[in-house]
Design an enzyme around this catalytic site. Structure first.
Site, PDB file in Angstrom:
ATOM      1  N   PHE A 129      21.077  28.358  24.044  1.00 44.52           N
ATOM      2  CA  PHE A 129      21.312  29.614  24.767  1.00 44.52           C
ATOM      3  C   PHE A 129      20.341  30.655  24.212  1.00 44.52           C
ATOM      4  CE2 PHE A 129      23.362  33.565  25.910  1.00 44.52           C
ATOM      5  CZ  PHE A 129      23.749  33.316  27.213  1.00 44.52           C
ATOM      6  N   ASP A 200      28.103  27.700  17.595  1.00 44.88           N
ATOM      7  CA  ASP A 200      28.384  28.653  18.666  1.00 44.88           C
ATOM      8  C   ASP A 200      29.395  27.979  19.592  1.00 44.88           C
ATOM      9  OD1 ASP A 200      28.431  30.236  20.967  1.00 44.88           O
ATOM     10  OD2 ASP A 200      26.339  30.860  20.722  1.00 44.88           O
ATOM     11  N   TYR A 225      34.874  36.377  26.748  1.00 41.77           N
ATOM     12  CA  TYR A 225      35.033  36.577  28.206  1.00 41.77           C
ATOM     13  C   TYR A 225      34.904  35.299  29.022  1.00 41.77           C
ATOM     14  CZ  TYR A 225      29.950  36.941  27.564  1.00 41.77           C
ATOM     15  OH  TYR A 225      28.656  36.713  27.186  1.00 41.77           O
ATOM     16  N   LYS A 226      34.743  34.148  28.367  1.00 41.21           N
ATOM     17  CA  LYS A 226      34.638  32.887  29.111  1.00 41.21           C
ATOM     18  C   LYS A 226      36.031  32.248  29.196  1.00 41.21           C
ATOM     19  CE  LYS A 226      29.724  32.601  28.179  1.00 41.21           C
ATOM     20  NZ  LYS A 226      28.697  32.266  27.201  1.00 41.21           N
ATOM     21  N   ARG A 372      25.937  24.944  38.797  1.00 39.56           N
ATOM     22  CA  ARG A 372      26.857  24.737  37.681  1.00 39.56           C
ATOM     23  C   ARG A 372      28.288  25.013  38.136  1.00 39.56           C
ATOM     24  NH1 ARG A 372      26.683  28.239  32.092  1.00 39.56           N
ATOM     25  NH2 ARG A 372      27.160  29.875  33.596  1.00 39.56           N
TER      26      ARG A 372
HETATM   27  C1  LIG Z   1      27.665  33.188  26.861  1.00 34.73           C
HETATM   28  C2  LIG Z   1      26.986  32.843  25.585  1.00 34.73           C
HETATM   29  C3  LIG Z   1      26.593  33.836  24.683  1.00 34.73           C
HETATM   30  C4  LIG Z   1      26.761  35.279  25.061  1.00 34.73           C
HETATM   31  O1  LIG Z   1      26.399  36.188  24.102  1.00 34.73           O
HETATM   32  P1  LIG Z   1      26.743  37.733  24.354  1.00 34.73           P
HETATM   33  O2  LIG Z   1      26.288  38.399  23.134  1.00 34.73           O
HETATM   34  O3  LIG Z   1      28.219  37.818  24.601  1.00 34.73           O
HETATM   35  O4  LIG Z   1      26.037  38.166  25.594  1.00 34.73           O
HETATM   36  C5  LIG Z   1      26.056  33.444  23.468  1.00 34.73           C
HETATM   37  N1  LIG Z   1      25.862  32.124  23.179  1.00 34.73           N
HETATM   38  C6  LIG Z   1      26.202  31.150  24.055  1.00 34.73           C
HETATM   39  C7  LIG Z   1      25.990  29.733  23.700  1.00 34.73           C
HETATM   40  C8  LIG Z   1      26.758  31.486  25.286  1.00 34.73           C
HETATM   41  O5  LIG Z   1      27.072  30.529  26.147  1.00 34.73           O
END
Ligand SMILES: *Cc1c(COP(=O)(O)O)cnc(C)c1O
Length: 413
Positions: A129, A200, A225-226, A372
């Site tokens: 990511f 992560d 938020y997921k 997705r």
């Molecule tokens: C969604 C996601 C993030 C999001 O990071 P934010 O700081 O909340 O924008 C980080 N790492 C991964 C792997 C994600 O899927």
């Protein structure tokens, strides 16, 4: 499931046996909507709006600043952190709800690098990511030649970890392909070279049966938020294994991580324990919404939840293979090798997703050519999955996506 063609009756039978069927009622989803994007923004719990209304009018409006004590606003980051800990195999004092995932990454990656000043690399994988790589690159710039990001593809990652590695940073479930790393195995590999391991959990927390302490993980971060349904831009969380809490320091030494914030001393002295990873004043409205989402997972057997999510994905996959031969699977076929979302490639992925959204089937597009679909077990049913593939098959067969309206790219995809 047998290898014969799946029918609507199969979906209905699976729904009747679903221990989470009634959970959908806890979400404010419109009846016709099939929401397959809970891996990007979780749905709205019905409890969230009344909780925020009460917090705003009674606590903020009525009790004003007293609420920090009387409504334990000050305890919210640790309290919500402890609830998240129960979902990811951590002790209550090892998790804190705070900041964004990106900021938490910065705090922990930097903290880990400071623990091992003679080690000069942080290992990750290409295509991780973006924020995970960007944060490490930012630290690289900040520290000059002292530290370097080293990326190695999955097959070669084991060899990239050596005596010069301070930390390995991996996303447990890949945001696009959905591939899942074997957490215990990779953590042991990092430890064998004396490196720390950071996971992560953005696509794992609230979805899979994660056990950080059984895996021997050192550090972790994840999204609110997921699958935790905390709302847009919800606070994220971070985990620091108890054995590191005495030595590790946060580079963002804000007053909320001080041993006595209200002594107003000039010199920074970090509080002992996870609290030192607080920086500024916690966002109480955001934490309350996150808590409402996390509370829906209280007491849930995560292994049973994961099994339902994988069964939904498996049902979707088998139906797609029967009804949409032009979609190519870009995720691992076996559930044990992935998380709760599936990706498929299609040259017109973006307009296909837009045409689906217009028909109330909400998935998302990921560059450059991925469709997705996420299967959040608390509110997606097997009938939803059945209907989603029916709609997908129609959109592809009639080429309903082939319309300029569906090709206009929005700012957020
Ligand atoms: C969604 C996601 C993030 C999001 O990071 P934010 O700081 O909340 O924008 C980080 N790492 C991964 C792997 C994600 O899927």
């Amino acid at each position: 499931m047998a290898a014969t063609a799946l029918t609507l009756a199969d979906a209905e039978r699976l729904d009747r046996a679903d221990p989470f069927l009634a959970c959908r009622e806890a979400f404010a989803l419109e009846p016709g909507v099939i929401y397959l994007d809970g891996n990007s923004l979780g749905a709205l719990p019905k409890a969230t709006a009344p909780r925020l209304a009460q917090l705003i009018s009674r606590e903020w409006g009525g009790d004003l600043i007293k609420s920090w004590n009387t409504h334990d606003w000050i305890g919210a980051p640790r309290r919500v952190g402890a609830k998240i800990a129960a979902l990811i195999g951590a002790q209550p004092t090892e998790v804190l709800a705070a900041d964004s995932t990106s900021v938490n990454l910065f705090k922990l990656v930097t903290g880990a690098a400071m623990l091992a000043p003679s080690r000069r690399t942080i290992v990750s994988e290409p295509g991780n990511f973006p924020t995970d790589l960007y944060v490490i690159q930012g630290l690289e710039t900040l520290l000059g030649a002292r530290l370097r990001l080293k990326v190695a593809p999955r097959e070669a990652l084991g060899h990239a970890i050596d005596e010069d590695t301070a930390l390995v940073v991996l996303t447990h479930v890949h945001y696009a392909a959905g591939r899942r790393w074997p957490m215990g195995e990779m953590t042991a590999l990092a430890h064998a070279k004396g490196a720390l391991m950071l996971w992560d959990l953005s696509h794992s927390a609230g979805a899979l049966a994660v056990d950080l302490n059984a895996a021997g993980a050192d550090l972790a971060v994840g999204c609110g938020y997921k699958y935790l349904n905390g709302g847009p831009g919800a606070p994220a969380f971070l985990f620091v294994a108890e054995r590191h809490q005495g030595a590790i320091r946060s580079p963002l030494s804000g007053w909320m991580g001080h041993v006595a914030p209200f002594a107003f001393e000039d010199d920074y002295r970090p509080v002992s324990g996870i609290g030192r990873f607080l920086c500024g004043t916690p966002p109480i409205l955001g934490l309350a919404a996150l808590e409402a989402g996390v509370d829906l997972l209280a007491g849930v057997d995560m292994a049973v939840l994961e099994a339902k999510g994988l069964a939904l994905a498996d049902f979707f996959l088998r139906r797609v293979e029967a009804a949409c031969p032009e979609l190519i699977l870009a995720s691992p076929r076996e559930g044990e090798d992935r998380g709760l979302h599936l990706c498929f490639t299609h040259p017109d992925a973006y307009p296909v997703v837009q045409a689906l959204i217009e028909r109330q089937v909400i998935g998302d597009f990921r560059a450059p050519d991925l469709l997705r679909f996420g299967f959040s077990p608390l509110y997606v049913s097997f009938r939803d999955v059945w209907r989603a593939v029916e709609t997908l098959g129609q959109v592809l067969e009639t080429r309903a996506f082939d319309n300029p309206r569906h090709r206009r790219m929005a700012a957020v995809t």
